[in-house]
Each structure stands twice: as C-alpha cells, then as structure tokens.
Design a protein around this motif. Structure first.
Motif, PDB file in Angstrom:
ATOM      1  N   GLN A 255     -11.950  -9.588   1.730  1.00 53.17           N
ATOM      2  CA  GLN A 255     -10.743  -8.972   2.294  1.00 53.17           C
ATOM      3  C   GLN A 255      -9.979  -8.213   1.217  1.00 53.17           C
ATOM      4  O   GLN A 255     -10.141  -8.473   0.025  1.00 53.17           O
ATOM      5  N   TRP A 256      -9.148  -7.275   1.657  1.00 60.99           N
ATOM      6  CA  TRP A 256      -8.196  -6.599   0.776  1.00 60.99           C
ATOM      7  C   TRP A 256      -6.893  -7.396   0.807  1.00 60.99           C
ATOM      8  O   TRP A 256      -6.360  -7.663   1.878  1.00 60.99           O
ATOM      9  N   THR A 257      -6.399  -7.763  -0.362  1.00 62.97           N
ATOM     10  CA  THR A 257      -5.125  -8.484  -0.472  1.00 62.97           C
ATOM     11  C   THR A 257      -4.152  -7.661  -1.300  1.00 62.97           C
ATOM     12  O   THR A 257      -4.524  -7.096  -2.339  1.00 62.97           O
ATOM     13  N   ILE A 258      -2.894  -7.602  -0.839  1.00 64.07           N
ATOM     14  CA  ILE A 258      -1.868  -6.792  -1.498  1.00 64.07           C
ATOM     15  C   ILE A 258      -0.677  -7.674  -1.870  1.00 64.07           C
ATOM     16  O   ILE A 258      -0.373  -8.651  -1.169  1.00 64.07           O
ATOM     17  N   ARG A 259      -0.024  -7.351  -2.979  1.00 64.39           N
ATOM     18  CA  ARG A 259       1.144  -8.110  -3.408  1.00 64.39           C
ATOM     19  C   ARG A 259       2.309  -7.898  -2.437  1.00 64.39           C
ATOM     20  O   ARG A 259       2.422  -6.863  -1.787  1.00 64.39           O
ATOM     21  N   GLY A 260       3.202  -8.883  -2.399  1.00 61.90           N
ATOM     22  CA  GLY A 260       4.307  -8.834  -1.450  1.00 61.90           C
ATOM     23  C   GLY A 260       5.497  -8.001  -1.877  1.00 61.90           C
ATOM     24  O   GLY A 260       6.422  -7.775  -1.089  1.00 61.90           O
ATOM     25  N   ASP A 261       5.502  -7.528  -3.136  1.00 59.01           N
ATOM     26  CA  ASP A 261       6.652  -6.764  -3.629  1.00 59.01           C
ATOM     27  C   ASP A 261       6.408  -5.257  -3.617  1.00 59.01           C
ATOM     28  O   ASP A 261       7.171  -4.486  -4.208  1.00 59.01           O
ATOM     29  N   ILE A 262       5.362  -4.825  -2.941  1.00 58.69           N
ATOM     30  CA  ILE A 262       4.941  -3.426  -2.999  1.00 58.69           C
ATOM     31  C   ILE A 262       5.971  -2.465  -2.414  1.00 58.69           C
ATOM     32  O   ILE A 262       6.261  -1.415  -2.993  1.00 58.69           O
ATOM     33  N   ASP A 263       6.550  -2.799  -1.269  1.00 58.73           N
ATOM     34  CA  ASP A 263       7.510  -1.880  -0.636  1.00 58.73           C
ATOM     35  C   ASP A 263       8.749  -1.683  -1.506  1.00 58.73           C
ATOM     36  O   ASP A 263       9.337  -0.596  -1.522  1.00 58.73           O
ATOM     37  N   ASP A 264       9.156  -2.722  -2.234  1.00 60.16           N
ATOM     38  CA  ASP A 264      10.311  -2.596  -3.118  1.00 60.16           C
ATOM     39  C   ASP A 264      10.033  -1.612  -4.252  1.00 60.16           C
ATOM     40  O   ASP A 264      10.947  -0.938  -4.739  1.00 60.16           O
ATOM     41  N   ARG A 265       8.792  -1.516  -4.656  1.00 65.40           N
ATOM     42  CA  ARG A 265       8.438  -0.692  -5.816  1.00 65.40           C
ATOM     43  C   ARG A 265       7.936   0.699  -5.452  1.00 65.40           C
ATOM     44  O   ARG A 265       8.164   1.665  -6.181  1.00 65.40           O
ATOM     45  N   PHE A 266       7.212   0.797  -4.332  1.00 64.80           N
ATOM     46  CA  PHE A 266       6.592   2.071  -3.972  1.00 64.80           C
ATOM     47  C   PHE A 266       7.212   2.717  -2.736  1.00 64.80           C
ATOM     48  O   PHE A 266       6.780   3.778  -2.306  1.00 64.80           O
ATOM     49  N   GLY A 267       8.214   2.060  -2.158  1.00 62.17           N
ATOM     50  CA  GLY A 267       8.902   2.641  -1.015  1.00 62.17           C
ATOM     51  C   GLY A 267       8.643   1.879   0.268  1.00 62.17           C
ATOM     52  O   GLY A 267       7.569   1.292   0.457  1.00 62.17           O
ATOM     53  N   ASP A 268       9.641   1.876   1.149  1.00 66.55           N
ATOM     54  CA  ASP A 268       9.511   1.196   2.442  1.00 66.55           C
ATOM     55  C   ASP A 268       8.286   1.700   3.192  1.00 66.55           C
ATOM     56  O   ASP A 268       8.046   2.910   3.277  1.00 66.55           O
ATOM     57  N   GLY A 269       7.526   0.763   3.733  1.00 61.46           N
ATOM     58  CA  GLY A 269       6.365   1.127   4.547  1.00 61.46           C
ATOM     59  C   GLY A 269       5.103   1.393   3.753  1.00 61.46           C
ATOM     60  O   GLY A 269       4.064   1.710   4.346  1.00 61.46           O
ATOM     61  N   PHE A 270       5.148   1.241   2.410  1.00 64.06           N
ATOM     62  CA  PHE A 270       3.959   1.556   1.609  1.00 64.06           C
ATOM     63  C   PHE A 270       2.811   0.604   1.922  1.00 64.06           C
ATOM     64  O   PHE A 270       1.648   1.014   1.978  1.00 64.06           O
ATOM     65  N   THR A 271       3.131  -0.676   2.135  1.00 61.75           N
ATOM     66  CA  THR A 271       2.078  -1.643   2.474  1.00 61.75           C
ATOM     67  C   THR A 271       1.345  -1.225   3.737  1.00 61.75           C
ATOM     68  O   THR A 271       0.106  -1.265   3.800  1.00 61.75           O
ATOM     69  N   GLU A 272       2.104  -0.803   4.748  1.00 63.52           N
ATOM     70  CA  GLU A 272       1.487  -0.374   6.002  1.00 63.52           C
ATOM     71  C   GLU A 272       0.666   0.896   5.809  1.00 63.52           C
ATOM     72  O   GLU A 272      -0.371   1.085   6.444  1.00 63.52           O
ATOM     73  N   GLN A 273       1.121   1.783   4.905  1.00 67.34           N
ATOM     74  CA  GLN A 273       0.356   2.998   4.622  1.00 67.34           C
ATOM     75  C   GLN A 273      -0.987   2.653   3.988  1.00 67.34           C
ATOM     76  O   GLN A 273      -2.019   3.236   4.320  1.00 67.34           O
ATOM     77  N   VAL A 274      -0.961   1.700   3.046  1.00 65.85           N
ATOM     78  CA  VAL A 274      -2.202   1.270   2.403  1.00 65.85           C
ATOM     79  C   VAL A 274      -3.136   0.652   3.447  1.00 65.85           C
ATOM     80  O   VAL A 274      -4.336   0.971   3.505  1.00 65.85           O
ATOM     81  N   GLN A 275      -2.582  -0.228   4.278  1.00 66.21           N
ATOM     82  CA  GLN A 275      -3.392  -0.861   5.317  1.00 66.21           C
ATOM     83  C   GLN A 275      -4.010   0.182   6.242  1.00 66.21           C
ATOM     84  O   GLN A 275      -5.207   0.125   6.557  1.00 66.21           O
ATOM     85  N   GLN A 276      -3.207   1.145   6.669  1.00 70.24           N
ATOM     86  CA  GLN A 276      -3.705   2.166   7.582  1.00 70.24           C
ATOM     87  C   GLN A 276      -4.801   3.004   6.939  1.00 70.24           C
ATOM     88  O   GLN A 276      -5.794   3.365   7.587  1.00 70.24           O
ATOM     89  N   ALA A 277      -4.642   3.313   5.640  1.00 64.74           N
ATOM     90  CA  ALA A 277      -5.663   4.088   4.939  1.00 64.74           C
ATOM     91  C   ALA A 277      -6.987   3.329   4.895  1.00 64.74           C
ATOM     92  O   ALA A 277      -8.065   3.922   5.033  1.00 64.74           O
ATOM     93  N   LEU A 278      -6.912   2.011   4.718  1.00 64.48           N
ATOM     94  CA  LEU A 278      -8.135   1.199   4.693  1.00 64.48           C
ATOM     95  C   LEU A 278      -8.755   1.096   6.076  1.00 64.48           C
ATOM     96  O   LEU A 278      -9.983   1.188   6.233  1.00 64.48           O
ATOM     97  N   LEU A 279      -7.922   0.931   7.093  1.00 59.82           N
ATOM     98  CA  LEU A 279      -8.423   0.774   8.457  1.00 59.82           C
ATOM     99  C   LEU A 279      -9.057   2.058   8.996  1.00 59.82           C
ATOM    100  O   LEU A 279      -9.933   2.000   9.860  1.00 59.82           O
ATOM    101  N   THR A 280      -8.604   3.189   8.488  1.00 55.90           N
ATOM    102  CA  THR A 280      -9.129   4.470   8.990  1.00 55.90           C
ATOM    103  C   THR A 280     -10.195   5.062   8.072  1.00 55.90           C
ATOM    104  O   THR A 280     -10.616   6.200   8.261  1.00 55.90           O
TER     105      THR A 280
END
Length: 287
Positions: A224-249
């Motif tokens: 699985q792909w695992t991401i840190r929980g502090d990503i949105d604070d550092r890279f901008g709101d919604g960045f985690t979802e953007q990463v997830q969407q890029a992987l899913l597509t």
C-alpha cells in the motif's frame, strides 16, 4: 514616478530571477527487488506525480525495509510504497499517517514456497514433513510476503517456529535474491512474493525445472501507499487527496507494469488489521 519605476524593476526581476523552489515532496519504496530495477521503476513514478501534482516530487531509494520505515518516521520522506507489515510499522511510529491506496491485487496477495529440484519436492506438493530439516530462506525480516505471513502459516502447520522445523533459516533481503538462492541450491526452500515470481517467470528469468512452486499461502492484504498525517499543513489543504487521486488514476500500462499492478484502489488503515494482529503475535511490531 519613482514608485512606478521601482515597481517595474521589481516586476522585471520576478520575470528573470528564478523563484525559490518550494519544499520537494519526497517518497521511497521498500527494496523488494534489486536496486537498479527499483530506481528505474520509481523514477518514472516520480516524474508522473510531479506532472499530476504540479509540484517537485522526488524518489529516494533505501537499502532495507527497516530503512524505509525509519525514513518515514524521521520525515525524510512523506510518502512510501510499503508492504503490509512495514506499512503497519510506519503508521504505528507516525500517528495520523494513513494508508491511501493499494494495488487491485493487494487485497488478495499471497506467498509462494519454492523448492530446489534436488529436494525432489513436486510442484504444488503442499506443506509436508518432507520439508523438515531442509534449509529455508525468507526475504527481508520485515517483509509481509517474504517473512511475516509465510512464517505465520508455517508455524500454524508445523506447530513450532521455523528454526525448529528447518535445518537452517536465513533472510535473503529481497524476493529476487530469494529466487536466486533457491535456484542455486544455496537454500533448498524459499518464501517469495507471488507477483515477483510470476513476473520473472514471464520474463524468462526462472528455470522452472530447477526451482518450482510447491505451496501457495491463503490470501492476505499486502502492499500500500502510506502518507504522513501532517502533509496538508505543509503542502496545502487537500494535498493528501490530490496525491491519492493521482495514484488512483494512474493508468499508464508502462507505469503499472513496473509494480506490477492492474491499477490502484482506495485503502485505509483498517484494511491491514490482520497484518497488525499477526505482527503483534510474532513480536514484529515492537519499537
């Protein structure tokens, strides 16, 4: 007029002076195959994510499964392609981290037990007392398919730890090396990721007369792909979802073949509850 000239000068400098680059988004992957293959495989993924996220994404290789977990814990990487066990280990050490995607095949993964031809064990012979006192190599000590789940099923069948069943137990470090060690006769038996085995058979890299599959484990969840929980604070709101969407597509056959996976689907931490349970049972989740 002076203010206007200063404004124009500043605007001109913005056009000709490179803007300081933002913090790169860094990921790694467990080294389940040899390093050359991994570098080629995941640099393509880094290029894909850079385009999809419009952000500098870099791949950093590591030497071992434990090094991947350490890099994630120490924030040297923010995303990782983990196996089931290493993903659980990483999430235990970094509260708030999330499994966000898994391969279609990863919901029902399995391990093959392979044997050198000199053992005279037949293809699909199953687990038997004929395996006792032979030598066996697992993959990495922290590998789900190369150690955790095969050890669990071997213990369940033989009723004792592998060290008491087999004459010698080793750890090859990765699945490709496990196949090589068993094919050469350095070990008589090995536990290998089924996807790596099938991929190398298809590529003509394995002499299936010299080394053969004698048993296949039941299905279990794995990579699985695992991401840190502090990503949105550092890279901008919604960045985690953007990463997830890029992987899913991700649908480029060349990218998917490098895993190899049919595609990626959503995952969450609860999907790996059985891995956490077995890891605790075998004492592999201790700090």
């Amino acid at each position: 007029m002076t203010h206007r000239l200063m404004w124009l000068l500043g605007a001109t400098l913005l056009l000709v002076t490179p803007v300081a680059s933002a913090e790169p988004f860094v990921f790694t992957a467990i080294p389940d195959e040899d390093e050359t293959r991994l570098q080629k495989r995941f640099q393509k993924v880094a290029d894909y994510l850079t385009d999809e996220l419009d952000h500098d994404v870099r791949f950093v290789p590591v030497k071992s499964y434990s090094a991947a977990v350490t890099a994630f814990r120490n924030d040297q990487v923010q995303l990782a392609w983990f196996g089931g066990l290493s993903g659980v280990q990483a999430r235990e050490r970094v509260p708030g981290s999330r499994a966000i995607a898994q391969g279609v095949e990863d919901t029902e993964f399995r391990t093959y037990i392979i044997a050198n031809e000199d053992t005279r064990l037949e293809t699909d012979a199953g687990l038997s007392d004929e395996m006792r006192d032979l030598s066996l190599t697992f993959g990495s000590k922290s590998s789900t398919s190369g150690r955790l789940m095969p050890e669990y099923y071997l213990r369940e069948h033989f009723g004792e730890p592998p060290e008491e069943t087999f004459s010698r137990v080793g750890f090859s470090g990765n699945h490709s090396r496990t196949i090589s060690l068993v094919a050469s006769g350095a070990y008589q038996l090995g536990a290998v990721n089924y996807a790596v085995w099938e991929n190398e058979v298809e590529a003509g890299e394995i002499d299936t007369d010299a080394v053969r599959v004698i048993w296949k484990t039941p299905r279990y969840p794995d990579y699985q792909w695992t991401i840190r929980g502090d990503i949105d604070d550092r890279f901008g709101d919604g960045f985690t979802e953007q990463v997830q969407q890029a992987l899913l597509t991700m649908d480029d056959p060349d990218l998917l073949e490098s895993f190899p996976r049919e595609g990626f689907i959503k995952a969450d931490n609860d999907d790996y509850a059985v891995i956490k349970e077995v890891g605790n049972e075998l004492g592999l989740l201790d700090p």
